[in-house]
Design an enzyme around this catalytic site. Structure first.
Site, PDB file in Angstrom:
ATOM      1  N   CYS A 384      27.087 -18.706 -13.100  1.00 58.48           N
ATOM      2  CA  CYS A 384      27.079 -17.838 -14.281  1.00 58.48           C
ATOM      3  C   CYS A 384      26.312 -18.507 -15.431  1.00 58.48           C
ATOM      4  O   CYS A 384      25.085 -18.509 -15.416  1.00 58.48           O
ATOM      5  CB  CYS A 384      28.504 -17.450 -14.668  1.00 58.48           C
ATOM      6  SG  CYS A 384      28.537 -15.918 -15.622  1.00 58.48           S
ATOM      7  N   HIS A 513      30.342 -15.349 -10.121  1.00 59.12           N
ATOM      8  CA  HIS A 513      31.277 -16.468  -9.924  1.00 59.12           C
ATOM      9  C   HIS A 513      31.728 -16.530  -8.461  1.00 59.12           C
ATOM     10  O   HIS A 513      32.794 -15.988  -8.129  1.00 59.12           O
ATOM     11  CB  HIS A 513      32.504 -16.293 -10.824  1.00 59.12           C
ATOM     12  CG  HIS A 513      32.239 -16.515 -12.273  1.00 59.12           C
ATOM     13  ND1 HIS A 513      32.238 -17.771 -12.842  1.00 59.12           N
ATOM     14  CD2 HIS A 513      31.939 -15.654 -13.266  1.00 59.12           C
ATOM     15  CE1 HIS A 513      31.969 -17.670 -14.130  1.00 59.12           C
ATOM     16  NE2 HIS A 513      31.780 -16.391 -14.412  1.00 59.12           N
ATOM     17  N   GLU A 515      33.031 -18.805  -6.888  1.00 59.31           N
ATOM     18  CA  GLU A 515      34.266 -19.588  -6.700  1.00 59.31           C
ATOM     19  C   GLU A 515      35.492 -18.707  -6.509  1.00 59.31           C
ATOM     20  O   GLU A 515      36.458 -19.111  -5.869  1.00 59.31           O
ATOM     21  CB  GLU A 515      34.482 -20.557  -7.870  1.00 59.31           C
ATOM     22  CG  GLU A 515      34.726 -19.941  -9.246  1.00 59.31           C
ATOM     23  CD  GLU A 515      33.450 -19.675 -10.038  1.00 59.31           C
ATOM     24  OE1 GLU A 515      32.380 -19.554  -9.418  1.00 59.31           O
ATOM     25  OE2 GLU A 515      33.531 -19.566 -11.277  1.00 59.31           O
TER      26      GLU A 515
HETATM   27  N1  GLN Z   1      28.296 -16.994 -21.827  1.00 63.89           N
HETATM   28  C1  GLN Z   1      27.570 -16.398 -20.754  1.00 63.89           C
HETATM   29  C2  GLN Z   1      27.585 -14.874 -20.814  1.00 63.89           C
HETATM   30  O1  GLN Z   1      28.434 -14.297 -21.453  1.00 63.89           O
HETATM   31  C3  GLN Z   1      28.099 -16.889 -19.403  1.00 63.89           C
HETATM   32  C4  GLN Z   1      29.481 -16.444 -19.105  1.00 63.89           C
HETATM   33  C5  GLN Z   1      30.103 -17.174 -17.942  1.00 63.89           C
HETATM   34  O2  GLN Z   1      29.638 -18.229 -17.556  1.00 63.89           O
HETATM   35  N2  GLN Z   1      31.164 -16.653 -17.403  1.00 63.89           N
HETATM   36  O3  GLN Z   1      26.751 -14.249 -20.241  1.00 63.89           O
END
Ligand code: GLN
Length: 537
Positions: A384, A513, A515
């Site tokens: 992400c 994500h 994970e």
């Molecule tokens: N801050 C970034 C976004 O909002 C990544 C978010 C995250 O890693 N979950 O896009």
């Protein structure tokens, strides 16, 4: 099985005993006996939405397939039970009150006095029956958060008591997990707090059938006998649970003492679980043949719980390769400040992970770590935010300017390679904070010949998201021409989901994500291949 069976798990003496792990382990054992198992966690706090709670206080925000943002305990349940939980799997006091008060406002109760009993307890029971039915589970395992004796927990315990009256004792079972503290002066474990917590439960009308005695030191037979006698539970239903090295040993430890047979006796079932795959996993955990060191570059480095699913996904992948992990927490801000010790630590690891995150703090340190991984051909997995960081870094290297950024970190950036898409921006302006996030499962089409395609082995995947910002398509061609591979997009091709670096042994950044979909018995393909690359480094 036609009717669902209900198992309630309560905790005594103090919190943090691993009650969730015990509940999830019981679920894993039932699943290994071919039953459908689902879980429902009760959180007695007043928050309506655990997704907006601080990870400092609360550990990571765990995202379910349906986009529900919940707390990390549900991650344990998904990992142990290997199921996809839903919004129905978590209930907070705040949600119950919101529902009941909402009905009162609409006049549903026709002006009656609204009380904890029966209105709140009825709402809790209704939710239990609904979840049991919608999940079609044979067993619904319900953990009641907090400790017996907490004021907040009482409505849930009262609902648990009433429910057993309604479905009968042959369909409901209570498991109580409580701590035996150790006294250093007399070198002994004490059973009295366990007795007191069971007494408190009985005061509420609940007599547990099974007691799990938690301790950090070996539990003797005499302790179990004492608990059995004072708490009115047969000796074979008191289970010692000393803190184990790995949480994945817990199902085996409980079943070694035949917990399934106590449970099945209550429900009138004759069956034996097959824990072969758990045995194999634990054998691998206990007898690694090699070691791998992974550097996790983050912000809340003092708080491992903020990245729990990432560490569990790494662990599962490492076990798959018969290895042992040395996890090196690396503080992004120290990298930014050119701290020599932190940089030396980073230079020693076999692979680098940049997990998800929000806000500007430490981002330049993360960008520096991604640059190091790219230039030195160190395996890199960006999750992400980690994907966005890698994109910024790569773009800076080819555009030869530092004026490349995500609008999250620099709203005035001249080259916003990561930005908010226009229709999302409108929602943000309206301050619908949660609504502006891309949440939950999204389809992604992989590009043949990519590292990701090789890992997954299929064309189409689904992964869970939780972010506001996206790869800016304006830069797509330019970055691709310079050696960035767009390895996966949404099926309509509009949103970039995976980037890779072509001239690199293993460099993958994903906008999702992964994970959250890794399981101990089924490690996620990207983590598995990332760890393989680290081992081959
Ligand atoms: N801050 C970034 C976004 O909002 C990544 C978010 C995250 O890693 N979950 O896009």
């Amino acid at each position: 099985m036609s009717k669902p069976r209900f198992i309630f798990v309560t905790g005594g003496v103090c919190s943090g005993l691993g009650k969730g792990i015990v509940a999830a382990s019981i679920g894993a054992i039932l699943k290994a006996a071919d039953f459908r198992v689902f879980s429902l966690k009760f959180d007695p706090y007043l928050n309506v939405d655990p997704g907006t709670m601080s990870p400092y206080q609360h550990g990571e925000v765990y995202v379910l397939r349906d986009g529900t943002e919940t707390d990390l305990d549900l991650g344990h349940y998904e990992r142990f039970l290997d199921v996809n939980l839903t919004a129905e799997s978590n209930l907070t006091t705040g949600q119950v009150y919101q529902e009941v008060i909402g009905k009162e406002r609409k006049g549903t109760f026709l002006g009656k006095t609204i009380q904890v009993i029966p209105h709140i307890t009825d709402a809790i029971k209704k939710r239990i029956y609904y979840t049991a039915e919608s999940s079609k589970a044979d067993f619904l395992i319900m953990e009641i958060g907090g400790t017996v004796g907490d004021i907040e927990g009482e409505p849930f315990l009262e609902a648990a008591r009433q429910l057993r009256q309604e479905v009968g004792p042959q369909n409901a079972l209570y498991v109580h997990v409580a701590l035996l503290p150790y006294l250093k002066t007399s070198h002994e474990l004490k059973t009295k707090p366990v007795q007191a917590s069971v007494r408190e439960l009985r005061r509420l009308g609940i007599q547990p059938e099974i007691i799990i005695a938690r301790a950090d030191y070996p539990i003797k037979k005499e302790h179990l006998e004492k608990i059995a006698l004072f708490c009115d539970v047969p000796l074979e239903a008191v289970f010692p649970a000393t803190t184990s090295k790995s949480i994945y040993e817990v199902p085996l430890n409980l079943e070694q003492k035949n917990i399934s047979q106590i449970i099945f006796k209550q429900f009138g079932i004759v069956k034996k679980p097959n824990l072969h795959s758990w045995n194999t996993l634990v054998r691998r955990i206990k007898h690694p043949t090699r070691e791998v060191s992974i550097g996790m570059v983050g912000k809340y480095t003092s708080l491992g719980d903020a990245y729990l699913s990432v560490t569990e996904a790494l662990n599962s992948a490492v076990y798959h390769h018969n290895a042992k992990m040395r996890l090196q927490w690396i503080d992004a801000e120290s990298l930014e400040k050119k701290d020599e010790r932190e940089w030396n630590a980073l230079k020693r690891v076999d692979g680098i992970v940049i997990p998800g995150g929000f806000g500007t703090r430490g981002t330049e340190g993360k960008i520096a770590a991604a640059k190091y991984a790219r230039e030195n051909k160190v395996p890199y997995l960006g999750l992400c935010l980690g994907m966005q960081i890698a994109t910024i870094e790569f773009a800076r290297s080819i555009l030869k300017t530092k004026n490349v950024n995500s609008t999250e970190f620099d709203p005035k950036s001249a080259n916003p390679v990561i930005h908010i898409m226009p229709d999302q921006e409108k929602k943000l302006l309206k301050r619908e904070y949660g609504a502006s996030m891309r949440l939950g499962s999204w389809k992604c089409r992989l590009v043949k010949d990519s590292l990701s395609f090789k890992a997954y082995g299929v064309d189409d995947i689904e992964e869970r998201h939780r972010h506001r910002y996206e790869f800016n398509n304006t830069y797509r061609e330019q970055l691709e021409a310079a050696g960035l591979r767009i390895a996966g997009t949404t099926p309509d091709g509009l949103l970039v989901e995976i980037i890779e670096i072509k001239d690199h042994p293993w460099f993958v950044g994903v906008q999702f994500h992964p994970e959250f979909q890794s399981r101990p018995l089924r490690p996620h393909p990207l983590f598995r291949e990332f760890v393989r690359a680290c081992l081959n480094k």
